[in-house]
Design a protein around this motif. Structure first.
Motif, PDB file in Angstrom:
ATOM      1  N   GLY A 201      -5.548   2.059   1.447  1.00 29.95           N
ATOM      2  CA  GLY A 201      -3.860   3.114   0.827  1.00 29.95           C
ATOM      3  C   GLY A 201      -3.462   2.291  -0.434  1.00 29.95           C
TER       4      GLY A 201
ATOM      5  N   SER B  51       0.964  -1.381  -0.334  1.00 28.35           N
ATOM      6  CA  SER B  51       0.072   0.179   0.135  1.00 28.35           C
ATOM      7  C   SER B  51       0.640   1.158  -0.338  1.00 28.35           C
TER       8      SER B  51
ATOM      9  N   TYR C 157       0.200   4.597  -0.215  1.00 28.93           N
ATOM     10  CA  TYR C 157      -0.341   5.751   0.199  1.00 28.93           C
ATOM     11  C   TYR C 157      -0.854   5.184   1.602  1.00 28.93           C
TER      12      TYR C 157
ATOM     13  N   ARG D  59      -5.271   5.288  -5.435  1.00 32.15           N
ATOM     14  CA  ARG D  59      -6.155   7.056  -5.508  1.00 32.15           C
ATOM     15  C   ARG D  59      -6.978   6.181  -6.255  1.00 32.15           C
TER      16      ARG D  59
ATOM     17  N   ASP E 240      -8.960   2.690  -2.730  1.00 33.31           N
ATOM     18  CA  ASP E 240      -8.764   4.091  -1.569  1.00 33.31           C
ATOM     19  C   ASP E 240      -8.440   4.038  -0.424  1.00 33.31           C
TER      20      ASP E 240
END
Length: 688
Positions: free
Chosen positions: A649, A429, A431, A652, A646
């Motif tokens: 993570g 991941s 993010y 997006r 999203d």
């Protein structure tokens, strides 16, 4: 005191069940839509009721035994036929209908004589039912609020989507719970039962009214096995572990064929809604072996509000949990018998162990661990009772070792208890995990920790053999983590099987013997319930947007599975964990790929950022997809996949939408199906 249903109640229950059976059979022959509901209800309740009515027991135990034994009977009449493929799995339906209906009437023959002699009357109305009536009012308000906004899942989940009116209804339910807990004596039985069960089901029932779909995606795969069974009539246990431990799926196929169920996803959604209060009923019934009735209902309520980390949905582990607690109830506190084969409770528990063995892989072992812990502290006897589920489950696993060894952990995981108990993580991941995700899992985990702390304080205060034995039973599921992480779900199975014992320990806290409770205590109780209910609501609904199955996703996957040639692959554009897959009778002949499988080294490293080029990503993933061996290549673009990525993570959502637009514009792919926010593409060219 635990009054049984009474002669009149037992007769009414038996006659109603027989009437449901007869009307359902007649309606099925005449093509009445209501017959599906009647027969499905009877099959999930009637066969077990025919057994339960032969004993004198409280209402709560009668209902739980009826539900549990019914599931075991359905397994007994469907699993052998599905395993061997000798005849259709519904071959014994006429026999089951005649025998179960006849046994019910036979069981109440003595009650009928009492009624004929005028020695049985309706019970007088009790003020104990007033809190239940208030809780039903609150439930009705919540369901009305959910019905007004029925539709696909929204970003903030079912409760907030339903609006302020839903919270008004929830407040009424909690007020009924507080009222029932503060009224009457400690030994009272009627006040808390209704409010506790309603409080446990208000959220999941609201989700059903709003979505009418299962709240967990893996339920789709379970329904695929059911559809496969209906089409083919037999299992292929060598294919995967789901078809080896298929007790739930064969029993569901039996229900679908007999009742004529044509909306499997709606059935699975209802199944999960009913499972929530049944699980609470199981905890309360088990707790009744150790504490008085009112405390047992407190234990059930604590379990209900603290168990949102493991949701109730159409899955074998839910059935396994209820089986295990029913077996524990039958074996704990039973009077000794001179010969085991003359002990009805032991014989029934063994029969349920057999059904449990072919339904879920680990629940029998967790049951054996709990029995072992209780046997050490002499809370069950004889000491060899843990061997029953252990030997049955071990023997079945040995017979199916060929398929099981594909799922067994590597030696590296053995003994790594803390690693095996770690929460599941998503692949690579790039993010941070969304705040919604963190709150959804973090708040219920904190509530669960709070329950554990109260349980520990109870043990330190009491220091009795009972308290220490319950603590050992609560700790026993952790033995699972010695050998496996159970596909990164070990922590959920451990907490689920530990929570009933922790809830019983919490119920041992001092309780007032009269209604005279000071205002500060009332306020503290109310605040505690509000906090626990809020944590439960957050845990159950916070991830609805990414977790609840959407009808459009089902439509696209169904189209792919019904129209793609055998061996075809469907790429999900993002993570493979979000899309419901293998949901039809073509369960074995198609495949699904997510980015985790296609790019195992770096699945999401090139799916976003200022330099992200979605058109280049389309070509890169298409070229990688063509390197796999398949006659056709398809791609499924769903909002669900983008939302899931999203919130974990991985991608997006904005970048995922850019990828979807680039995929639609690519000349290498053609749109073959569209439904709402879902598009299904097929590769135009030939495999290189």
């Amino acid at each position: 005191m635990n009054p049984d249903a009474g002669p009149l109640g037992r007769v009414v229950l038996a006659l109603c069940a027989v009437a449901v059976l007869l009307i359902g059979v007649a309606g099925r022959a005449a093509g009445w839509p209501v017959a599906t509901v009647l027969l499905a209800t009877y099959l999930n309740f009637g066969p077990g009721l025919a057994v339960a009515l032969f004993g004198r027991m409280p209402w709560h135990r009668l209902v739980l035994l009826a539900v549990t034994v019914s599931q075991a009977v359905l397994v007994a009449v469907s699993f052998p036929f599905a395993w061997t493929g000798a005849v259709r799995i519904t071959a014994l339906w006429p026999v089951l209908a005649v025998v179960s209906g006849g046994l019910m009437l036979l069981a109440v023959r003595g009650d009928l004589r009492l009624l004929a002699a005028g020695r049985a009357r309706w019970p007088r109305p009790s003020r104990d039912l007033a809190p239940t009536a208030l809780a039903l009012l609150g439930l009705g308000i919540c369901l009305f609020a959910a019905w007004r906004v029925a539709g696909p899942a929204q970003p903030m989940g079912a409760a907030i989507t339903a609006g302020p009116l839903w919270f008004v209804g929830a407040a009424v339910v909690l007020a009924a719970v507080v009222w029932s807990m503060l009224g009457g004596s400690v030994s009272g039985t009627g006040r808390l039962a209704g409010p506790a069960l309603i409080a446990s089901s208000v959220v999941v029932t609201s989700q059903f009214v709003m979505y009418r779909m299962p709240t967990v995606g893996v339920a789709a795969r379970h329904l695929g096995i059911v559809d496969l069974l209906q089409a083919r009539g037999y299992l292929s246990p060598e294919t995967d572990i789901y078809q080896t431990w298929a007790g739930l799926f064969t029993s569901t196929a039996f229900v679908f064929e007999v009742a004529g169920v044509t909306s499997p996803f709606e059935y699975a959604a209802i199944w999960g809604t009913v499972a929530a209060p049944v699980m609470v009923l199981a905890v309360r019934t088990l707790a009744g072996r150790f504490v008085i009735s009112r405390r047992a209902w407190v234990a059930g309520l604590v379990f209900a509000l603290a168990s949102s980390l493991t949701t109730s949905f159409y899955a074998p582990q839910v059935v396994g949990f209820v089986y295990a607690l029913m077996i524990l109830t039958l074996l704990i506190g039973r009077p000794p018998a001179r010969h085991p084969w003359t002990d009805p409770s032991l014989l029934l528990a063994t029969a349920l162990c057999v059904a449990l063995t072919v339904t879920h892989q680990i629940s029998p072992f967790l049951l054996a661990f709990a029995l072992g812990a209780l046997a050490v502290f002499r809370l069950v006897r004889p000491v060899w009772l843990p061997l029953i589920p252990m030997l049955l489950a071990g023997g079945w696993a040995w017979l199916n070792l060929g398929v099981l060894q594909r799922y067994l952990p590597t030696g590296a995981s053995f003994g790594r208890i803390f690693d095996n108990l770690a929460p599941p993580s998503r692949a690579a991941s790039p993010y941070p995990v969304s705040i919604v995700n963190q709150v959804t899992f973090g708040v219920p985990a904190a509530a669960l920790l709070l329950v554990g702390c109260f349980a520990v304080l109870t043990v330190l205060r009491l220091r009795t053999r009972l308290a220490i034995g319950l603590t050992a039973a609560a700790a026993s599921p952790a033995l699972l983590a010695v050998g496996t992480d159970y596909g990164q779900e070990g922590i959920f199975r451990v907490t689920l099987f530990a929570l009933p014992w922790l809830a019983i320990l919490v119920s041992l806290w001092p309780m007032p013997t009269r209604v005279r409770v000071r205002t500060p205590a009332r306020i503290a109780l109310g605040l505690a319930l509000v906090v626990m209910f809020a944590a439960n609501t957050i845990g159950l609904t916070g991830m609805d947007w990414s977790r609840v199955i959407r009808r459009s996703d089902v439509a696209a996957v169904t189209y792919f599975e019904n129209n793609a040639p055998p061996g075809s692959l469907a790429f999900t554009l993002g993570t493979g964990a979000a899309t419901p897959s293998r949901i039809t009778r073509h369960y074995e002949t198609v495949g699904f790929l997510g980015r985790e499988t296609l790019f195992p080294a770096d699945p999401f490293g090139q799916t976003g950022g200022p330099d992200y080029d979605p058109a280049a990503d389309v070509d890169r993933t298409t070229d990688a997809l063509l390197l796999t061996d398949a006659p056709q290549y398809w791609a499924i673009a769903t909002t669900t996949t983008g939302i899931f990525g999203d919130r974990y993570g991985q991608q997006r959502l904005a970048d995922y939408e850019r990828l979807r637009a680039a995929w639609a514009a690519s000349p290498r792919w053609e749109l073959v199906f569209s439904d709402g926010d879902v598009q299904l593409y097929r590769y135009r060219g030939e495999r290189a």
